[in-house]
Design an enzyme around this catalytic site. Structure first.
Site, PDB file in Angstrom:
ATOM      1  N   THR A 191     -31.046  -4.252 -12.657  1.00  0.00           N
ATOM      2  CA  THR A 191     -32.025  -3.185 -12.515  1.00  0.00           C
ATOM      3  C   THR A 191     -31.785  -2.066 -13.536  1.00  0.00           C
ATOM      4  OG1 THR A 191     -32.591  -1.359 -11.024  1.00  0.00           O
ATOM      5  CG2 THR A 191     -30.474  -2.336 -10.693  1.00  0.00           C
ATOM      6  N   GLU A 193     -31.757   0.872 -12.647  1.00  0.00           N
ATOM      7  CA  GLU A 193     -31.128   1.981 -11.911  1.00  0.00           C
ATOM      8  C   GLU A 193     -29.655   2.159 -12.273  1.00  0.00           C
ATOM      9  OE1 GLU A 193     -32.387   2.464  -7.858  1.00  0.00           O
ATOM     10  OE2 GLU A 193     -34.198   1.298  -8.207  1.00  0.00           O
TER      11      GLU A 193
HETATM   12  P1  NAD Z   1     -35.159  -8.542  -1.794  1.00  0.00           P
HETATM   13  O1  NAD Z   1     -34.365  -7.560  -1.003  1.00  0.00           O
HETATM   14  O2  NAD Z   1     -36.621  -8.679  -1.538  1.00  0.00           O
HETATM   15  O3  NAD Z   1     -34.539 -10.006  -1.613  1.00  0.00           O
HETATM   16  C1  NAD Z   1     -33.168 -10.254  -1.634  1.00  0.00           C
HETATM   17  C2  NAD Z   1     -32.929 -11.687  -1.151  1.00  0.00           C
HETATM   18  O4  NAD Z   1     -31.528 -11.946  -1.222  1.00  0.00           O
HETATM   19  C3  NAD Z   1     -33.357 -11.921   0.304  1.00  0.00           C
HETATM   20  O5  NAD Z   1     -34.065 -13.135   0.409  1.00  0.00           O
HETATM   21  C4  NAD Z   1     -32.036 -12.004   1.055  1.00  0.00           C
HETATM   22  O6  NAD Z   1     -32.096 -12.858   2.213  1.00  0.00           O
HETATM   23  C5  NAD Z   1     -31.139 -12.586  -0.022  1.00  0.00           C
HETATM   24  N1  NAD Z   1     -29.712 -12.288   0.229  1.00  0.00           N
HETATM   25  C6  NAD Z   1     -29.156 -11.098   0.572  1.00  0.00           C
HETATM   26  N2  NAD Z   1     -27.828 -11.245   0.741  1.00  0.00           N
HETATM   27  C7  NAD Z   1     -27.543 -12.542   0.469  1.00  0.00           C
HETATM   28  C8  NAD Z   1     -26.346 -13.300   0.441  1.00  0.00           C
HETATM   29  N3  NAD Z   1     -25.166 -12.751   0.751  1.00  0.00           N
HETATM   30  N4  NAD Z   1     -26.415 -14.599   0.099  1.00  0.00           N
HETATM   31  C9  NAD Z   1     -27.597 -15.185  -0.199  1.00  0.00           C
HETATM   32  N5  NAD Z   1     -28.767 -14.518  -0.172  1.00  0.00           N
HETATM   33  C10 NAD Z   1     -28.736 -13.206   0.155  1.00  0.00           C
HETATM   34  O7  NAD Z   1     -34.857  -8.183  -3.302  1.00  0.00           O
HETATM   35  P2  NAD Z   1     -35.825  -8.256  -4.567  1.00  0.00           P
HETATM   36  O8  NAD Z   1     -36.633  -7.024  -4.632  1.00  0.00           O
HETATM   37  O9  NAD Z   1     -36.487  -9.574  -4.595  1.00  0.00           O
HETATM   38  O10 NAD Z   1     -34.753  -8.174  -5.750  1.00  0.00           O
HETATM   39  C11 NAD Z   1     -34.150  -9.359  -6.280  1.00  0.00           C
HETATM   40  C12 NAD Z   1     -33.160  -8.970  -7.356  1.00  0.00           C
HETATM   41  O11 NAD Z   1     -33.835  -8.255  -8.385  1.00  0.00           O
HETATM   42  C13 NAD Z   1     -32.031  -8.060  -6.875  1.00  0.00           C
HETATM   43  O12 NAD Z   1     -30.846  -8.473  -7.494  1.00  0.00           O
HETATM   44  C14 NAD Z   1     -32.440  -6.675  -7.355  1.00  0.00           C
HETATM   45  O13 NAD Z   1     -31.322  -5.870  -7.605  1.00  0.00           O
HETATM   46  C15 NAD Z   1     -33.183  -7.028  -8.635  1.00  0.00           C
HETATM   47  N6  NAD Z   1     -34.234  -6.071  -9.034  1.00  0.00           N
HETATM   48  C16 NAD Z   1     -35.197  -5.707  -8.134  1.00  0.00           C
HETATM   49  C17 NAD Z   1     -36.208  -4.832  -8.548  1.00  0.00           C
HETATM   50  C18 NAD Z   1     -37.306  -4.431  -7.608  1.00  0.00           C
HETATM   51  O14 NAD Z   1     -38.100  -3.543  -7.938  1.00  0.00           O
HETATM   52  N7  NAD Z   1     -37.442  -5.034  -6.439  1.00  0.00           N
HETATM   53  C19 NAD Z   1     -36.230  -4.333  -9.863  1.00  0.00           C
HETATM   54  C20 NAD Z   1     -35.212  -4.745 -10.757  1.00  0.00           C
HETATM   55  C21 NAD Z   1     -34.227  -5.618 -10.329  1.00  0.00           C
HETATM   56  P1  TYD Z   2     -38.562   2.317  -3.771  1.00  0.00           P
HETATM   57  O1  TYD Z   2     -39.759   1.436  -3.671  1.00  0.00           O
HETATM   58  O2  TYD Z   2     -37.657   2.421  -2.595  1.00  0.00           O
HETATM   59  O3  TYD Z   2     -37.772   1.868  -5.080  1.00  0.00           O
HETATM   60  P2  TYD Z   2     -36.534   2.607  -5.865  1.00  0.00           P
HETATM   61  O4  TYD Z   2     -35.907   3.580  -4.957  1.00  0.00           O
HETATM   62  O5  TYD Z   2     -35.640   1.442  -6.133  1.00  0.00           O
HETATM   63  O6  TYD Z   2     -37.132   3.204  -7.087  1.00  0.00           O
HETATM   64  O7  TYD Z   2     -39.055   3.784  -4.121  1.00  0.00           O
HETATM   65  C1  TYD Z   2     -39.851   4.040  -5.257  1.00  0.00           C
HETATM   66  C2  TYD Z   2     -40.066   5.522  -5.342  1.00  0.00           C
HETATM   67  O8  TYD Z   2     -40.861   5.941  -4.216  1.00  0.00           O
HETATM   68  C3  TYD Z   2     -38.784   6.323  -5.256  1.00  0.00           C
HETATM   69  O9  TYD Z   2     -38.895   7.458  -6.118  1.00  0.00           O
HETATM   70  C4  TYD Z   2     -38.724   6.772  -3.818  1.00  0.00           C
HETATM   71  C5  TYD Z   2     -40.185   6.931  -3.448  1.00  0.00           C
HETATM   72  N1  TYD Z   2     -40.520   6.671  -2.018  1.00  0.00           N
HETATM   73  C6  TYD Z   2     -41.256   7.610  -1.277  1.00  0.00           C
HETATM   74  O10 TYD Z   2     -41.656   8.667  -1.809  1.00  0.00           O
HETATM   75  N2  TYD Z   2     -41.554   7.336   0.026  1.00  0.00           N
HETATM   76  C7  TYD Z   2     -41.121   6.195   0.634  1.00  0.00           C
HETATM   77  O11 TYD Z   2     -41.386   6.015   1.859  1.00  0.00           O
HETATM   78  C8  TYD Z   2     -40.375   5.232  -0.134  1.00  0.00           C
HETATM   79  C9  TYD Z   2     -39.899   3.954   0.497  1.00  0.00           C
HETATM   80  C10 TYD Z   2     -40.100   5.517  -1.456  1.00  0.00           C
END
Ligand code: NAD
Ligand code: TYD
Length: 361
Positions: free
Chosen positions: A135, A137
């Site tokens: 990420t 972040e």
């Molecule tokens: P998510 O929380 O929707 O899904 C995570 C998945 O991992 C779930 O299916 C959960 O059951 C599984 N999991 C958790 N612990 C586990 C374990 N110990 N063993 C096996 N499986 C396990 O997450 P996401 O939003 O799909 O994110 C996926 C990846 O992408 C993460 O590594 C996250 O850091 C990265 N990422 C997410 C975002 C975003 O905006 N969502 C952006 C950049 C990077």
């Molecule tokens: P989020 O979707 O939790 O992603 P991240 O914290 O990884 O960026 O949040 C996106 C942005 O939205 C973040 O600045 C926090 C804000 N936010 C709210 O204002 N209200 C909410 O209820 C949530 C879940 C997030």
């Protein structure tokens, strides 16, 4: 045939990735290892194209004997590692599980890959790849005037989630440098799209608005994220896996940076248009400012020049089209929404995260 181990493939991005891969690549088999935490669901794997090329295994990435067995049994040559605890607000309330899954889990996978590919030589190492999905972040927060994050930006994580992802990135890089494990890393901005668990901003706002519940904007709502439609992220990951250089990191993003409040207004506008007769229209009446997140990162922005020039990737979806498609998807899939909320004890999370925020804006 490429034998791909996808971790976390029942979650948001992982499941979209498996749909994408089976749809676009005829020569891959997928083994999907997922612990089915609150964020993972078999609902996300319904309707997979060419399902016989997908094997689901319920289990944890921290279970070394299980991971070793999967490498051997399926002759895994490619790992795409999504599994993680992924929500900042949960990391503030329960940081321990983030260390277990994101740090120890990644370390366990790296050790298993090192054994399978470099010690036991189960596949030729030239054909192997460990891709770590990370990420933006990890880079911390930007002031209004600082330039966007890029591959060389210093790591300055500020939440337990970001710190655990940063730590896992360091381990992945170290395994390349120390042992020659063939790794790549992508650091991506905020994703949105179908099947995102409704604790995250965009699905939370869509579902609250549809049901006439308050739209809880943290603080002044002027925090900035860069948003990427999930299918664009999936395409970027596959490009890095198949064409990226071993040992390299690629930044991935959507080339847009609206403040949160603007995203919420856009969602309200889309719903007003799709459901003009709703008793909750205009939906922006539901916007409520609530207490801010502690240590809330103010601004993210990411430079995607490297992946664009080296691999020819750029996002296909504009934020406008992506958001419209996403709102439509949530409206068309109420069964998914109810199943997910029920399985994950969603009401309990909402109470825990939002109850104390009320009236504190
Ligand atoms: P998510 O929380 O929707 O899904 C995570 C998945 O991992 C779930 O299916 C959960 O059951 C599984 N999991 C958790 N612990 C586990 C374990 N110990 N063993 C096996 N499986 C396990 O997450 P996401 O939003 O799909 O994110 C996926 C990846 O992408 C993460 O590594 C996250 O850091 C990265 N990422 C997410 C975002 C975003 O905006 N969502 C952006 C950049 C990077
Ligand atoms: P989020 O979707 O939790 O992603 P991240 O914290 O990884 O960026 O949040 C996106 C942005 O939205 C973040 O600045 C926090 C804000 N936010 C709210 O204002 N209200 C909410 O209820 C949530 C879940 C997030």
């Amino acid at each position: 045939m490429r034998n791909v181990l996808v971790t976390g493939g029942a979650g948001f991005i992982g499941s979209n990735f498996i749909h994408y891969l089976l749809r676009t690549e005829p020569d891959v088999r997928v083994v999907n290892l997922d612990a089915l935490t609150y964020a993972g669901s078999l609902e996300n794997l319904k309707g997979l194209p060419d399902e016989k090329r997908h094997t689901f295994v319920e289990g944890s990435i921290t279970d070394r004997p299980l991971v070793d067995r999967l490498f051997a049994e399926y002759t895994i040559d490619t790992v795409i590692h999504f599994a993680a605890e992924s929500h900042v607000d949960r990391s503030i309330l329960d940081p321990g599980v983030f260390v277990q899954t994101n740090v120890i889990g990644t370390f366990t996978l790296l050790e298993a890959a090192r054994k399978a590919w470099l010690v036991d030589k189960l596949v030729p190492v030239e054909t192997a790849r460990f891709h770590h999905v990370s990420t933006d972040e990890v880079f911390g927060t930007l002031s209004k005037t600082e330039p966007p994050f890029e591959e060389e930006t210093r790591y300055q994580p500020r939440s337990p989630y970001a710190a655990s992802k940063a730590s896992s990135d360091h381990f992945v890089r170290a395994y390349n440098i120390t042992y020659g494990l063939p790794v790549t890393i992508s650091n991506c901005s905020n994703n949105y799209g179908p099947r995102q668990f409704p604790e995250k901003l965009i699905p939370l706002m869509i579902l609250n608005a549809v049901n006439g519940r308050p739209l809880p904007v943290y603080g002044d709502g002027m925090q900035i994220r860069d948003w990427l439609y999930v299918d664009d992220h999936c395409e970027a990951i596959w490009k890095v896996v198949t064409q990226g250089r071993v040992g390299e990191t690629y930044c991935v993003g959507g080339d847009n940076q609206p403040p949160n409040i603007e995203i919420v207004h856009t969602i309200c506008d889309i719903l007003d248009e799709l459901r003009p007769g709703s008793v909750f229209a205009p939906h922006e009446k539901l916007i409520t400012h609530v207490a801010d997140r502690p240590g809330h990162d103010r601004r993210y922005d990411i430079n995607i020049e490297k992946i664009h020039t080296e691999l020819g990737w750029s996002p296909r979806y504009s934020l406008k089209t992506g958001l419209a498609d996403t709102v439509q998807w949530y409206l068309e899939n109420p069964e998914w929404v109810s199943a997910i909320m029920e399985q994950s004890d969603y009401g309990r999370w909402v109470k825990r995260n939002y109850e104390d925020r009320k009236g504190q804006a």
